[in-house]
Design a protein around this motif. Structure first.
Motif, mmCIF file in Angstrom:
data_model
loop_
_atom_site.group_PDB
_atom_site.id
_atom_site.type_symbol
_atom_site.label_atom_id
_atom_site.label_comp_id
_atom_site.label_asym_id
_atom_site.label_seq_id
_atom_site.Cartn_x
_atom_site.Cartn_y
_atom_site.Cartn_z
ATOM 1 N N ALA A 111 20.601 34.281 44.682
ATOM 2 C CA ALA A 111 21.979 34.016 44.928
ATOM 3 C C ALA A 111 22.692 33.596 43.455
ATOM 4 N N PRO A 112 24.133 33.690 43.596
ATOM 5 C CA PRO A 112 24.846 33.161 42.336
ATOM 6 C C PRO A 112 24.687 31.604 42.179
ATOM 7 N N VAL A 113 24.604 31.337 40.865
ATOM 8 C CA VAL A 113 24.377 29.802 40.255
ATOM 9 C C VAL A 113 25.808 29.280 39.786
ATOM 10 N N LEU A 114 26.329 28.302 40.200
ATOM 11 C CA LEU A 114 27.422 27.379 39.868
ATOM 12 C C LEU A 114 26.966 26.364 38.830
ATOM 13 N N PHE A 115 27.788 26.163 37.744
ATOM 14 C CA PHE A 115 27.503 25.201 36.827
ATOM 15 C C PHE A 115 28.871 24.350 36.813
ATOM 16 N N VAL A 116 28.844 23.026 36.768
ATOM 17 C CA VAL A 116 30.080 22.113 36.929
ATOM 18 C C VAL A 116 29.982 21.083 36.171
ATOM 19 N N ASN A 120 34.859 21.724 31.773
ATOM 20 C CA ASN A 120 34.577 23.261 31.796
ATOM 21 C C ASN A 120 34.778 23.806 30.322
ATOM 22 N N SER A 121 34.600 23.107 29.483
ATOM 23 C CA SER A 121 34.939 23.409 27.979
ATOM 24 C C SER A 121 33.639 23.247 27.146
ATOM 25 N N ALA A 122 32.716 22.781 27.830
ATOM 26 C CA ALA A 122 31.337 22.654 26.752
ATOM 27 C C ALA A 122 30.470 22.921 27.728
ATOM 28 N N ARG A 123 30.010 21.758 28.342
ATOM 29 C CA ARG A 123 28.301 21.941 29.088
ATOM 30 C C ARG A 123 28.234 23.120 30.081
ATOM 31 N N SER A 124 29.120 23.129 30.922
ATOM 32 C CA SER A 124 29.079 23.944 32.060
ATOM 33 C C SER A 124 29.174 25.459 31.665
ATOM 34 N N ALA A 125 30.196 25.586 30.702
ATOM 35 C CA ALA A 125 30.454 26.923 29.829
ATOM 36 C C ALA A 125 29.185 27.195 29.075
ATOM 37 N N ILE A 126 28.616 26.450 28.406
ATOM 38 C CA ILE A 126 27.421 26.775 27.693
ATOM 39 C C ILE A 126 26.265 27.244 28.803
ATOM 40 N N ALA A 127 26.150 26.561 29.990
ATOM 41 C CA ALA A 127 24.867 26.674 30.751
ATOM 42 C C ALA A 127 25.268 28.095 31.550
ATOM 43 N N GLU A 128 26.417 28.311 31.737
ATOM 44 C CA GLU A 128 26.883 29.838 32.366
ATOM 45 C C GLU A 128 26.564 30.789 31.363
ATOM 46 N N ALA A 129 27.042 30.695 30.131
ATOM 47 C CA ALA A 129 26.883 31.671 29.182
ATOM 48 C C ALA A 129 25.130 32.064 29.049
ATOM 49 N N VAL A 138 21.430 39.548 35.258
ATOM 50 C CA VAL A 138 20.590 39.742 36.464
ATOM 51 C C VAL A 138 21.106 38.635 37.595
ATOM 52 N N VAL A 139 21.277 37.548 36.776
ATOM 53 C CA VAL A 139 21.837 36.294 37.718
ATOM 54 C C VAL A 139 23.151 36.131 37.424
ATOM 55 N N GLU A 140 23.990 36.115 38.570
ATOM 56 C CA GLU A 140 25.513 35.780 38.682
ATOM 57 C C GLU A 140 25.650 34.361 38.318
ATOM 58 N N ALA A 141 26.176 34.174 36.998
ATOM 59 C CA ALA A 141 26.355 32.636 36.726
ATOM 60 C C ALA A 141 27.789 32.606 36.454
ATOM 61 N N ILE A 142 28.362 31.389 37.077
ATOM 62 C CA ILE A 142 29.522 30.941 37.130
ATOM 63 C C ILE A 142 29.903 29.449 36.711
ATOM 64 N N SER A 143 30.844 28.854 36.074
ATOM 65 C CA SER A 143 31.123 27.622 35.686
ATOM 66 C C SER A 143 32.659 27.300 36.168
ATOM 67 N N ALA A 144 32.837 25.936 36.485
ATOM 68 C CA ALA A 144 34.126 25.399 36.530
ATOM 69 C C ALA A 144 34.057 23.993 36.283
ATOM 70 N N GLY A 145 35.211 23.307 36.227
ATOM 71 C CA GLY A 145 35.203 22.124 35.962
ATOM 72 C C GLY A 145 36.199 21.343 36.898
#
Length: 258
Positions: A111-116, A120-129, A138-145
């Motif tokens: 299932a998709p993974v969300l990073f928060v 959302n301009s550094a840590r979570s965006a880096i993790a998503e990428a 293969v894994v749907e990765a999304i990030s937000a702040g």
């Protein structure tokens, strides 16, 4: 002739105690504060603190000051150090047991993974990428702040491009509100402040993980001053991503709490 007595490997000595094993198991799933571990394990705080100190002295556990409440600290399991010590313990028993195995790639797609995080301009965006890159999408990765910045931090774009060959293109920070109604298999908060205000996503089966990672942009200054912090942050996140991948198709881990 009797064989020479050999000392017990450090990892075995540290992990053999029931309370320390519970702490290691709990911290393998998420970073925690002492009071959370006291509640989850059901032992007095002085006992938990004593065993945490032994684990820190042994190099298995690290502590970082909370960016939400500077009087508090989050404890983090150093999985690289655990891997190293486990390999050493195995080799002490038999040479064939000293090998380390690469974590498996998730299959089928989880299932998709969300990073928060907050901006959302550094840590979570880096993790998503990095999660998307490490799994070839293969894994749907999304990030937000929780309070997104207007634009990506220049060092976020730079570190992903220079260290990993990832181009963020025109990616802009996203607000958590834009994901209302979405369901995620795993929600990872990378910011102590964001952890306190992150809303519920998914249901009771959603794995909630916290990584207490300081904001690399907090010190401010010119790019050349902040870039080393971004590089260190990206390296830590990439290490954690590697271990996260191995858990994405397993049941919710013990100690995954708000």
């Amino acid at each position: 002739m009797a064989s020479a007595r050999r000392s017990v490997p450090s990892f075995v000595q540290l992990a053999a105690h029931p309370v320390r094993w519970q702490l290691l198991t709990m911290l393998s799933g998420s970073d925690h504060r002492v009071r959370e571990m006291v509640s989850l394990i059901g032992e007095p705080q002085n006992l938990i603190s004593y065993h945490l100190r032994l684990l820190r002295d042994g190099g298995l556990v690290r502590a970082t000051r909370s960016s939400f409440d500077g009087r508090d600290s989050y404890y983090h399991l150093d999985l690289d150090r655990c891997t190293e010590m486990l390999a050493g313990a195995g080799a002490a028993l038999h040479p064939a047991l000293g090998r380390t195995l690469a974590p498996p790639r998730p299959s089928p797609a989880p299932a998709p993974v969300l990073f928060v995080c907050t901006g959302n301009s550094a840590r979570s965006a880096i993790a998503e990428a990095l999660l998307r890159w490490r799994t070839d999408g293969v894994v749907e990765a999304i990030s937000a702040g929780t309070r997104p910045k207007p634009d990506m931090h220049p060092d976020t774009v730079r570190v992903l491009r220079e260290e990993f060959g990832i181009d963020l293109g025109d990616r802009r920070p996203r607000h958590l509100d834009a994901l209302a109604g979405r369901r995620f298999g795993t929600v990872v908060t990378l910011c102590d402040k964001a952890r306190e205000v992150c809303p519920e996503f998914g249901d009771d089966d959603t794995r909630r993980i916290h990584w207490s990672i300081p904001d690399p942009a907090a010190a401010g200054g010119a790019d050349e001053d902040t870039y080393p912090a971004f590089r260190a942050t990206a390296t830590e996140i990439d290490t954690r991503i590697g271990y996260l991948i191995a858990t994405l198709t397993t049941p919710t881990m013990t100690g995954s709490i708000r």
